[in-house]
Design a protein around this motif. Sequence first.
Motif, short mmCIF file in Angstrom:
data_model
loop_
_atom_site.label_atom_id
_atom_site.label_comp_id
_atom_site.label_asym_id
_atom_site.label_seq_id
_atom_site.Cartn_x
_atom_site.Cartn_y
_atom_site.Cartn_z
N VAL A 18 25.06 37.35 33.77
CA VAL A 18 26.37 36.36 34.90
C VAL A 18 27.94 36.96 34.51
CG1 VAL A 18 27.75 33.82 33.43
CG2 VAL A 18 25.23 34.48 33.53
N THR A 19 27.67 37.59 33.40
CA THR A 19 29.74 38.64 33.78
C THR A 19 30.41 39.48 35.20
OG1 THR A 19 29.66 38.17 30.85
CG2 THR A 19 31.27 39.67 32.39
N TYR A 20 28.97 39.50 34.80
CA TYR A 20 29.14 40.83 36.09
C TYR A 20 28.65 40.37 37.33
CZ TYR A 20 27.74 44.43 40.03
OH TYR A 20 27.74 45.03 40.54
N SER A 21 27.94 39.41 38.35
CA SER A 21 27.90 37.86 38.61
C SER A 21 29.34 37.26 39.26
CB SER A 21 26.43 37.60 39.11
OG SER A 21 27.03 36.10 37.42
N THR A 22 30.22 37.19 38.01
CA THR A 22 30.86 36.50 37.92
C THR A 22 32.48 37.21 38.63
OG1 THR A 22 30.70 34.49 36.42
CG2 THR A 22 33.34 34.71 37.13
N ARG A 23 32.56 37.78 37.86
CA ARG A 23 33.21 38.87 38.43
C ARG A 23 32.83 40.08 39.95
NH1 ARG A 23 36.07 41.21 33.89
NH2 ARG A 23 37.74 42.50 35.36
N ALA A 24 31.76 40.67 40.64
CA ALA A 24 31.94 41.39 41.40
C ALA A 24 32.21 40.58 42.46
CB ALA A 24 30.12 41.30 41.34
N SER A 25 32.70 39.48 42.63
CA SER A 25 33.59 38.85 43.67
C SER A 25 35.14 39.74 43.67
CB SER A 25 33.14 37.61 43.94
OG SER A 25 33.74 37.16 42.52
N ASP A 26 35.15 39.69 42.56
CA ASP A 26 36.81 40.04 42.62
C ASP A 26 36.28 41.77 42.98
OD1 ASP A 26 39.56 41.42 41.99
OD2 ASP A 26 39.46 40.65 39.78
N ILE A 27 37.13 42.02 44.04
CA ILE A 27 37.32 43.78 44.25
C ILE A 27 37.91 44.29 43.29
CG2 ILE A 27 39.12 43.23 46.08
CD1 ILE A 27 37.65 45.70 47.69
N GLY A 28 38.80 43.61 42.57
CA GLY A 28 39.41 44.55 41.77
C GLY A 28 38.99 44.86 40.15
N PHE A 29 37.50 43.77 39.98
CA PHE A 29 37.32 44.22 39.28
C PHE A 29 36.23 46.37 39.37
CE2 PHE A 29 32.67 44.41 37.30
CZ PHE A 29 33.41 43.98 35.90
N PHE A 30 36.56 46.32 40.35
CA PHE A 30 35.90 47.60 40.31
C PHE A 30 36.72 48.72 41.23
CE2 PHE A 30 32.65 44.99 41.92
CZ PHE A 30 31.67 44.78 41.43
N LEU A 31 38.17 48.07 41.91
CA LEU A 31 38.82 48.87 42.32
C LEU A 31 40.19 49.46 41.55
CD1 LEU A 31 38.24 49.22 46.18
CD2 LEU A 31 37.19 50.15 44.71
N PRO A 32 40.80 49.91 41.42
CA PRO A 32 42.21 49.57 40.68
C PRO A 32 43.19 49.34 42.01
CG PRO A 32 42.18 51.89 41.84
CD PRO A 32 40.46 51.23 41.98
N GLU A 33 43.99 48.38 41.51
CA GLU A 33 45.69 47.87 42.22
C GLU A 33 45.52 48.22 43.88
OE1 GLU A 33 46.96 46.45 39.23
OE2 GLU A 33 47.22 44.26 40.59
N PRO A 34 45.85 48.57 44.98
CA PRO A 34 45.99 49.21 46.21
C PRO A 34 47.62 50.29 45.52
CG PRO A 34 46.30 47.13 46.61
CD PRO A 34 46.25 46.84 45.55
N LEU A 35 48.30 49.79 44.97
CA LEU A 35 49.85 50.34 44.46
C LEU A 35 50.36 50.00 43.05
CD1 LEU A 35 52.05 48.18 47.08
CD2 LEU A 35 51.34 50.48 47.98
N SER A 36 49.13 50.62 42.12
CA SER A 36 49.34 50.85 41.42
C SER A 36 50.05 52.21 41.24
CB SER A 36 48.25 50.99 40.59
OG SER A 36 48.01 51.11 38.48
N GLY A 37 50.87 51.96 40.53
CA GLY A 37 51.76 53.82 40.04
C GLY A 37 52.43 53.73 40.70
N VAL A 38 53.13 52.24 41.79
CA VAL A 38 54.42 52.51 42.69
C VAL A 38 55.01 51.69 42.41
CG1 VAL A 38 54.63 52.63 45.24
CG2 VAL A 38 52.78 53.79 45.02
N LYS A 39 56.46 52.37 42.56
CA LYS A 39 57.37 51.76 42.45
C LYS A 39 58.57 51.64 43.66
CE LYS A 39 60.03 51.75 38.96
NZ LYS A 39 60.99 53.46 38.09
N VAL A 40 58.87 50.74 44.04
CA VAL A 40 59.64 50.20 45.03
C VAL A 40 61.07 49.61 45.20
CG1 VAL A 40 59.28 49.36 47.49
CG2 VAL A 40 57.04 50.01 46.08
N VAL A 41 62.09 49.75 45.15
CA VAL A 41 63.03 49.14 45.55
C VAL A 41 63.30 48.87 46.82
CG1 VAL A 41 65.51 49.16 45.00
CG2 VAL A 41 64.84 50.73 43.70
N ILE A 42 63.50 47.16 46.61
CA ILE A 42 64.12 45.84 47.53
C ILE A 42 65.24 46.02 47.44
CG2 ILE A 42 63.76 43.83 49.01
CD1 ILE A 42 60.98 44.19 47.47
#
Length: 237
Positions: A18-42
């Motif tokens: 049940v936990t797996y099926s609930t989280r499987a729709s969230d791609i973040g459950f499998f992949l790191p956030e695309p900008l994880s570790g990146v620092k940006v000055v705006i």
Amino acid sequence: MKKWLIIGVLFFVTLLAVTYSTRASDIGFFLPEPLSGVKVVIDPGHGGIDGGASYGEVVERDITLSMSLKLEKILKSQGATVVMTRTKEGDAVAEHLPDEDYPTTRARKRADLLLREEIMNNSEPDMVISMHVNAVPEERWRGAQVFYHAEGHEGGQLLAKSIQSSIKSNIGNTEREALAIKQVYILKKAKAPAVLVETGFISNTDERELLTSDKYQNDMVNAIADGIRLFVEESVY
């Protein structure tokens, strides 16, 4: 005893499923956030007594801040660490050094610029995004454009091209290309890849209306964020 053990195991397996099926729709459950570790000055251009370009009650200072705050939210949602040179209507000095006083407007503007440089480089970012709005005497000119310093950090050109390409693809309001310039102090002094994004022409009637709309602002910052992700994927900055 054995019966209860089997029941317990089956319950545990069911719970995991049940936990797996609930989280499987969230791609973040499998992949790191695309900008994880990146620092940006705006850097939201202008602020306070320095309104930048304007047309009637439409002022660059307000547009750049609104878009910058939207961009900050998007980048953070994708895992980035974001440093803002200002987050309020006033300039950087008013926000970070409110007790400082200056004899002239020119002296304050210079102090504000130097403070932005200090915030930018002390943060040791992976990139710098300076947000602006364009203006020229003729109304016919329009279209967003991204600039980098001709003699600045070598990654600036790729960052500018990545964001310009994303704006062209996602918004389609410009055929302009990323352009090298030498006049912008922030781009020159940045110790990381840095760009200045002119998000449109406040001097153009149609584009001025777009610049003040939430939809266009959201479309623009999403395009900038896409360009940043593209840059991260294609470089080691």
